[in-house]
Design a protein around this motif. Sequence first.
Motif, PDB file in Angstrom:
ATOM      1  N   LYS A   1     -12.110  -1.287  -4.905  1.00 17.21           N
ATOM      2  CA  LYS A   1     -12.388  -1.212  -6.326  1.00 17.21           C
ATOM      3  C   LYS A   1     -11.450  -0.656  -7.186  1.00 17.21           C
ATOM      4  CE  LYS A   1     -17.479  -0.996  -5.894  1.00 17.21           C
ATOM      5  NZ  LYS A   1     -18.618  -0.282  -6.196  1.00 17.21           N
ATOM      6  N   ARG A   2     -10.909   0.396  -6.519  1.00 17.28           N
ATOM      7  CA  ARG A   2      -9.603   1.086  -7.110  1.00 17.28           C
ATOM      8  C   ARG A   2      -8.194   0.608  -6.812  1.00 17.28           C
ATOM      9  NH1 ARG A   2     -13.248   4.987  -5.564  1.00 17.28           N
ATOM     10  NH2 ARG A   2     -11.782   5.627  -3.805  1.00 17.28           N
ATOM     11  N   ASN A   3      -8.303   0.041  -5.700  1.00 17.55           N
ATOM     12  CA  ASN A   3      -6.772  -0.442  -5.301  1.00 17.55           C
ATOM     13  C   ASN A   3      -6.666  -1.815  -4.961  1.00 17.55           C
ATOM     14  OD1 ASN A   3      -4.575  -0.535  -3.412  1.00 17.55           O
ATOM     15  ND2 ASN A   3      -4.949   1.297  -2.452  1.00 17.55           N
ATOM     16  N   SER A   4      -5.889  -2.492  -5.926  1.00 13.73           N
ATOM     17  CA  SER A   4      -5.925  -3.908  -5.554  1.00 13.73           C
ATOM     18  C   SER A   4      -4.990  -4.332  -4.519  1.00 13.73           C
ATOM     19  CB  SER A   4      -5.420  -4.408  -6.871  1.00 13.73           C
ATOM     20  OG  SER A   4      -3.967  -4.144  -7.197  1.00 13.73           O
ATOM     21  N   SER A   5      -4.208  -3.472  -4.111  1.00 10.11           N
ATOM     22  CA  SER A   5      -3.126  -3.822  -3.142  1.00 10.11           C
ATOM     23  C   SER A   5      -4.077  -3.735  -1.832  1.00 10.11           C
ATOM     24  CB  SER A   5      -2.119  -2.637  -2.792  1.00 10.11           C
ATOM     25  OG  SER A   5      -1.234  -2.758  -1.699  1.00 10.11           O
ATOM     26  N   LEU A   6      -4.869  -2.801  -1.540  1.00  7.58           N
ATOM     27  CA  LEU A   6      -5.948  -2.641  -0.383  1.00  7.58           C
ATOM     28  C   LEU A   6      -6.464  -3.759  -0.323  1.00  7.58           C
ATOM     29  CD1 LEU A   6      -6.971  -1.609   2.090  1.00  7.58           C
ATOM     30  CD2 LEU A   6      -8.507  -0.181   0.576  1.00  7.58           C
ATOM     31  N   LYS A   7      -7.116  -4.414  -1.569  1.00  5.69           N
ATOM     32  CA  LYS A   7      -8.284  -5.446  -1.799  1.00  5.69           C
ATOM     33  C   LYS A   7      -7.343  -6.730  -1.214  1.00  5.69           C
ATOM     34  CE  LYS A   7     -11.075  -7.870  -4.972  1.00  5.69           C
ATOM     35  NZ  LYS A   7     -10.429  -9.168  -4.683  1.00  5.69           N
ATOM     36  N   ASN A   8      -6.364  -7.104  -1.564  1.00  4.68           N
ATOM     37  CA  ASN A   8      -5.066  -8.127  -1.243  1.00  4.68           C
ATOM     38  C   ASN A   8      -5.250  -8.125   0.101  1.00  4.68           C
ATOM     39  OD1 ASN A   8      -5.262  -9.027  -3.713  1.00  4.68           O
ATOM     40  ND2 ASN A   8      -3.349  -7.941  -4.336  1.00  4.68           N
ATOM     41  N   THR A   9      -4.923  -6.809   0.685  1.00  2.00           N
ATOM     42  CA  THR A   9      -4.555  -6.709   2.187  1.00  2.00           C
ATOM     43  C   THR A   9      -5.688  -7.105   2.937  1.00  2.00           C
ATOM     44  OG1 THR A   9      -2.842  -4.917   1.848  1.00  2.00           O
ATOM     45  CG2 THR A   9      -3.911  -5.162   4.085  1.00  2.00           C
ATOM     46  N   VAL A  10      -6.896  -6.747   2.557  1.00  2.90           N
ATOM     47  CA  VAL A  10      -8.062  -6.986   3.339  1.00  2.90           C
ATOM     48  C   VAL A  10      -8.420  -8.335   3.240  1.00  2.90           C
ATOM     49  CG1 VAL A  10     -10.535  -6.688   3.070  1.00  2.90           C
ATOM     50  CG2 VAL A  10      -9.060  -4.578   3.132  1.00  2.90           C
ATOM     51  N   GLU A  11      -8.092  -9.170   1.917  1.00  5.71           N
ATOM     52  CA  GLU A  11      -8.389 -10.374   1.957  1.00  5.71           C
ATOM     53  C   GLU A  11      -7.358 -11.374   2.673  1.00  5.71           C
ATOM     54  OE1 GLU A  11      -8.271 -11.091  -2.243  1.00  5.71           O
ATOM     55  OE2 GLU A  11      -9.933 -10.449  -2.653  1.00  5.71           O
ATOM     56  N   ASP A  12      -6.129 -10.940   2.883  1.00  4.54           N
ATOM     57  CA  ASP A  12      -5.039 -11.493   3.799  1.00  4.54           C
ATOM     58  C   ASP A  12      -5.679 -11.214   5.204  1.00  4.54           C
ATOM     59  OD1 ASP A  12      -3.803 -12.213   1.641  1.00  4.54           O
ATOM     60  OD2 ASP A  12      -2.421 -10.732   1.682  1.00  4.54           O
ATOM     61  N   ILE A  13      -6.102 -10.155   5.642  1.00  4.06           N
ATOM     62  CA  ILE A  13      -6.370 -10.305   7.103  1.00  4.06           C
ATOM     63  C   ILE A  13      -7.704 -10.953   7.100  1.00  4.06           C
ATOM     64  CG2 ILE A  13      -7.508  -8.600   8.668  1.00  4.06           C
ATOM     65  CD1 ILE A  13      -5.746  -6.475   7.265  1.00  4.06           C
ATOM     66  N   ILE A  14      -8.622 -11.150   6.529  1.00  4.65           N
ATOM     67  CA  ILE A  14      -9.694 -12.014   6.700  1.00  4.65           C
ATOM     68  C   ILE A  14      -9.012 -13.477   6.671  1.00  4.65           C
ATOM     69  CG2 ILE A  14     -11.901 -13.011   5.525  1.00  4.65           C
ATOM     70  CD1 ILE A  14     -12.447 -10.139   4.544  1.00  4.65           C
ATOM     71  N   LYS A  15      -8.449 -13.651   5.739  1.00  9.62           N
ATOM     72  CA  LYS A  15      -7.811 -15.299   5.924  1.00  9.62           C
ATOM     73  C   LYS A  15      -7.110 -15.515   7.347  1.00  9.62           C
ATOM     74  CE  LYS A  15      -4.392 -17.941   3.559  1.00  9.62           C
ATOM     75  NZ  LYS A  15      -3.021 -17.331   3.222  1.00  9.62           N
ATOM     76  N   ASN A  16      -6.430 -14.648   7.546  1.00  9.37           N
ATOM     77  CA  ASN A  16      -5.608 -14.746   8.711  1.00  9.37           C
ATOM     78  C   ASN A  16      -6.455 -14.831  10.056  1.00  9.37           C
ATOM     79  OD1 ASN A  16      -3.291 -14.521   7.339  1.00  9.37           O
ATOM     80  ND2 ASN A  16      -2.874 -12.623   7.874  1.00  9.37           N
ATOM     81  N   VAL A  17      -7.616 -14.070   9.990  1.00 12.80           N
ATOM     82  CA  VAL A  17      -8.577 -14.213  11.133  1.00 12.80           C
ATOM     83  C   VAL A  17      -9.289 -15.493  11.010  1.00 12.80           C
ATOM     84  CG1 VAL A  17     -10.753 -13.182  12.127  1.00 12.80           C
ATOM     85  CG2 VAL A  17      -9.033 -11.689  11.373  1.00 12.80           C
ATOM     86  N   ARG A  18      -9.532 -15.863  10.110  1.00 12.16           N
ATOM     87  CA  ARG A  18     -10.336 -17.106   9.892  1.00 12.16           C
ATOM     88  C   ARG A  18      -9.387 -18.508  10.456  1.00 12.16           C
ATOM     89  NH1 ARG A  18     -13.389 -15.602   4.744  1.00 12.16           N
ATOM     90  NH2 ARG A  18     -15.187 -15.000   5.719  1.00 12.16           N
ATOM     91  N   GLU A  19      -8.173 -18.307  10.120  1.00 11.76           N
ATOM     92  CA  GLU A  19      -7.176 -19.308  10.288  1.00 11.76           C
ATOM     93  C   GLU A  19      -6.716 -19.576  11.587  1.00 11.76           C
ATOM     94  OE1 GLU A  19      -3.986 -18.904   7.624  1.00 11.76           O
ATOM     95  OE2 GLU A  19      -5.232 -19.776   5.945  1.00 11.76           O
ATOM     96  N   ASN A  20      -6.883 -18.277  12.589  1.00 10.74           N
ATOM     97  CA  ASN A  20      -6.413 -18.173  14.021  1.00 10.74           C
ATOM     98  C   ASN A  20      -7.444 -18.390  15.004  1.00 10.74           C
ATOM     99  OD1 ASN A  20      -3.754 -18.068  13.184  1.00 10.74           O
ATOM    100  ND2 ASN A  20      -3.978 -15.938  12.984  1.00 10.74           N
TER     101      ASN A  20
END
Length: 139
Positions: free
Chosen positions: A120-139
Amino acid sequence: IRQLEGAVKKIAAYLNIFGSGTVTINIAQNAIKDIFNDNSMSPEVVTKKVIEEVARSFSIEVKEITSKRQYAAATNSRQVAMYIISEMTGLPAKKIGESFNGRDHSTVLYSISKVREEMKRNSSLKNTVEDIIKNVREN
């Protein structure tokens, strides 16, 4: 049932993060689309892929994430992995803890809560988490 519970939790988290009090069709569709996407992988496969992707994203060894060692990089990575596994699989905290060298369910719940609040406070962490989820789903 766990997948539906997960979708409801995602809707609640979205409303909490973005401060919207109304559930729209778009929000609900985004929450349930994951149910269909995640069915192709077992929770064990998702867990393994999440840990590997978190390790890659945070430049840390997989064994460090699952170990008992407690230094900042390993602890933060471990907490993020626990959060993502919970979000993607809906596994109970006890089961998630087993993947991290038998960690207690309360440790898992704390980690999930901590990452959720930090996002909620750290948009960088939020983006990292979203990227990780996206990468896991794609592989």
